[in-house]
Design a protein around this motif. Structure first.
Motif, PDB file in Angstrom:
ATOM      1  N   GLU A 197       0.809  -1.224   0.000  1.00  0.00           N
ATOM      2  CA  GLU A 197       0.000   0.000   0.000  1.00  0.00           C
ATOM      3  C   GLU A 197       0.838   1.269   0.000  1.00  0.00           C
ATOM      4  N   ARG A 198       2.133   1.158  -0.251  1.00  0.00           N
ATOM      5  CA  ARG A 198       3.061   2.284  -0.123  1.00  0.00           C
ATOM      6  C   ARG A 198       2.665   3.510  -0.937  1.00  0.00           C
ATOM      7  N   ASP A 199       1.981   3.314  -2.070  1.00  0.00           N
ATOM      8  CA  ASP A 199       1.613   4.433  -2.941  1.00  0.00           C
ATOM      9  C   ASP A 199       0.491   5.293  -2.385  1.00  0.00           C
ATOM     10  N   THR A 200      -0.151   4.866  -1.313  1.00  0.00           N
ATOM     11  CA  THR A 200      -1.251   5.639  -0.741  1.00  0.00           C
ATOM     12  C   THR A 200      -0.768   6.654   0.294  1.00  0.00           C
ATOM     13  N   ALA A 201       0.528   6.738   0.524  1.00  0.00           N
ATOM     14  CA  ALA A 201       1.080   7.721   1.464  1.00  0.00           C
ATOM     15  C   ALA A 201       0.834   9.135   0.944  1.00  0.00           C
ATOM     16  N   HIS A 202       0.751  10.085   1.852  1.00  0.00           N
ATOM     17  CA  HIS A 202       0.521  11.483   1.492  1.00  0.00           C
ATOM     18  C   HIS A 202       1.721  12.074   0.745  1.00  0.00           C
ATOM     19  N   ILE A 203       1.436  12.967  -0.179  1.00  0.00           N
ATOM     20  CA  ILE A 203       2.485  13.704  -0.880  1.00  0.00           C
ATOM     21  C   ILE A 203       2.932  14.855   0.020  1.00  0.00           C
ATOM     22  N   VAL A 204       4.238  14.949   0.271  1.00  0.00           N
ATOM     23  CA  VAL A 204       4.761  16.035   1.110  1.00  0.00           C
ATOM     24  C   VAL A 204       5.487  17.092   0.291  1.00  0.00           C
ATOM     25  N   ALA A 205       5.887  16.745  -0.932  1.00  0.00           N
ATOM     26  CA  ALA A 205       6.506  17.711  -1.841  1.00  0.00           C
ATOM     27  C   ALA A 205       6.196  17.264  -3.265  1.00  0.00           C
ATOM     28  N   SER A 206       5.793  18.211  -4.096  1.00  0.00           N
ATOM     29  CA  SER A 206       5.424  17.887  -5.463  1.00  0.00           C
ATOM     30  C   SER A 206       6.156  18.812  -6.428  1.00  0.00           C
ATOM     31  N   TYR A 207       6.744  18.227  -7.433  1.00  0.00           N
ATOM     32  CA  TYR A 207       7.467  18.972  -8.454  1.00  0.00           C
ATOM     33  C   TYR A 207       6.990  18.519  -9.836  1.00  0.00           C
ATOM     34  N   PRO A 208       5.756  18.871 -10.213  1.00  0.00           N
ATOM     35  CA  PRO A 208       5.202  18.399 -11.482  1.00  0.00           C
ATOM     36  C   PRO A 208       6.011  18.857 -12.693  1.00  0.00           C
ATOM     37  N   GLU A 209       6.663  20.007 -12.589  1.00  0.00           N
ATOM     38  CA  GLU A 209       7.485  20.481 -13.710  1.00  0.00           C
ATOM     39  C   GLU A 209       8.713  19.601 -13.918  1.00  0.00           C
ATOM     40  N   GLN A 210       9.106  18.864 -12.873  1.00  0.00           N
ATOM     41  CA  GLN A 210      10.236  17.942 -12.978  1.00  0.00           C
ATOM     42  C   GLN A 210       9.772  16.491 -13.072  1.00  0.00           C
ATOM     43  N   GLY A 211       8.487  16.257 -12.846  1.00  0.00           N
ATOM     44  CA  GLY A 211       7.933  14.918 -13.012  1.00  0.00           C
ATOM     45  C   GLY A 211       8.050  13.991 -11.825  1.00  0.00           C
ATOM     46  N   ASP A 215       5.934   8.827 -14.533  1.00  0.00           N
ATOM     47  CA  ASP A 215       5.815   7.663 -15.410  1.00  0.00           C
ATOM     48  C   ASP A 215       5.485   6.393 -14.635  1.00  0.00           C
ATOM     49  N   THR A 216       5.142   6.517 -13.354  1.00  0.00           N
ATOM     50  CA  THR A 216       4.773   5.465 -12.402  1.00  0.00           C
ATOM     51  C   THR A 216       5.968   4.715 -11.830  1.00  0.00           C
ATOM     52  N   GLY A 217       7.189   5.102 -12.161  1.00  0.00           N
ATOM     53  CA  GLY A 217       8.361   4.508 -11.529  1.00  0.00           C
ATOM     54  C   GLY A 217       8.524   5.071 -10.124  1.00  0.00           C
ATOM     55  N   GLU A 218       9.285   4.363  -9.301  1.00  0.00           N
ATOM     56  CA  GLU A 218       9.499   4.793  -7.921  1.00  0.00           C
ATOM     57  C   GLU A 218      10.939   4.536  -7.491  1.00  0.00           C
ATOM     58  N   LEU A 219      11.408   5.365  -6.583  1.00  0.00           N
ATOM     59  CA  LEU A 219      12.692   5.171  -5.923  1.00  0.00           C
ATOM     60  C   LEU A 219      12.393   5.050  -4.437  1.00  0.00           C
ATOM     61  N   LEU A 220      12.697   3.879  -3.872  1.00  0.00           N
ATOM     62  CA  LEU A 220      12.421   3.628  -2.461  1.00  0.00           C
ATOM     63  C   LEU A 220      13.545   4.201  -1.591  1.00  0.00           C
ATOM     64  N   PRO A 221      13.262   4.438  -0.315  1.00  0.00           N
ATOM     65  CA  PRO A 221      14.279   5.027   0.568  1.00  0.00           C
ATOM     66  C   PRO A 221      15.561   4.213   0.676  1.00  0.00           C
ATOM     67  N   ASP A 222      15.476   2.901   0.479  1.00  0.00           N
ATOM     68  CA  ASP A 222      16.680   2.067   0.579  1.00  0.00           C
ATOM     69  C   ASP A 222      17.476   2.024  -0.727  1.00  0.00           C
ATOM     70  N   GLY A 223      17.029   2.800  -1.752  1.00  0.00           N
ATOM     71  CA  GLY A 223      17.719   2.853  -3.029  1.00  0.00           C
ATOM     72  C   GLY A 223      17.170   1.901  -4.075  1.00  0.00           C
TER      73      GLY A 223
END
Length: 63
Positions: free
Chosen positions: A15-29, A42-50
């Protein structure tokens, strides 16, 4: 650390994708979620552990 009640799902849960957005940079994607995940437009993700989660591509869709 999430201060929301109830707390946002951890980065290592399904369910990780349901977390609140704390910073958004739509111009950078990309957006930063409360659980430390960087989510890309593009729906890709970078997790905190890399760890990298590849973007979800729909088969048969023309670019």
């Amino acid at each position: 650390m999430c201060l929301h009640q109830p707390p946002c799902p951890a980065a290592n849960t399904a369910e990780r994708d349901t977390a609140h957005i704390v910073a958004s940079y739509p111009e950078q994607g990309w957006s930063l979620l409360c659980n430390g995940i960087v989510r890309f437009d593009d729906t890709g993700e970078l997790l905190p552990d890399g760890q990298i989660i590849a973007p979800c591509r729909t088969a048969g869709v023309a670019a």
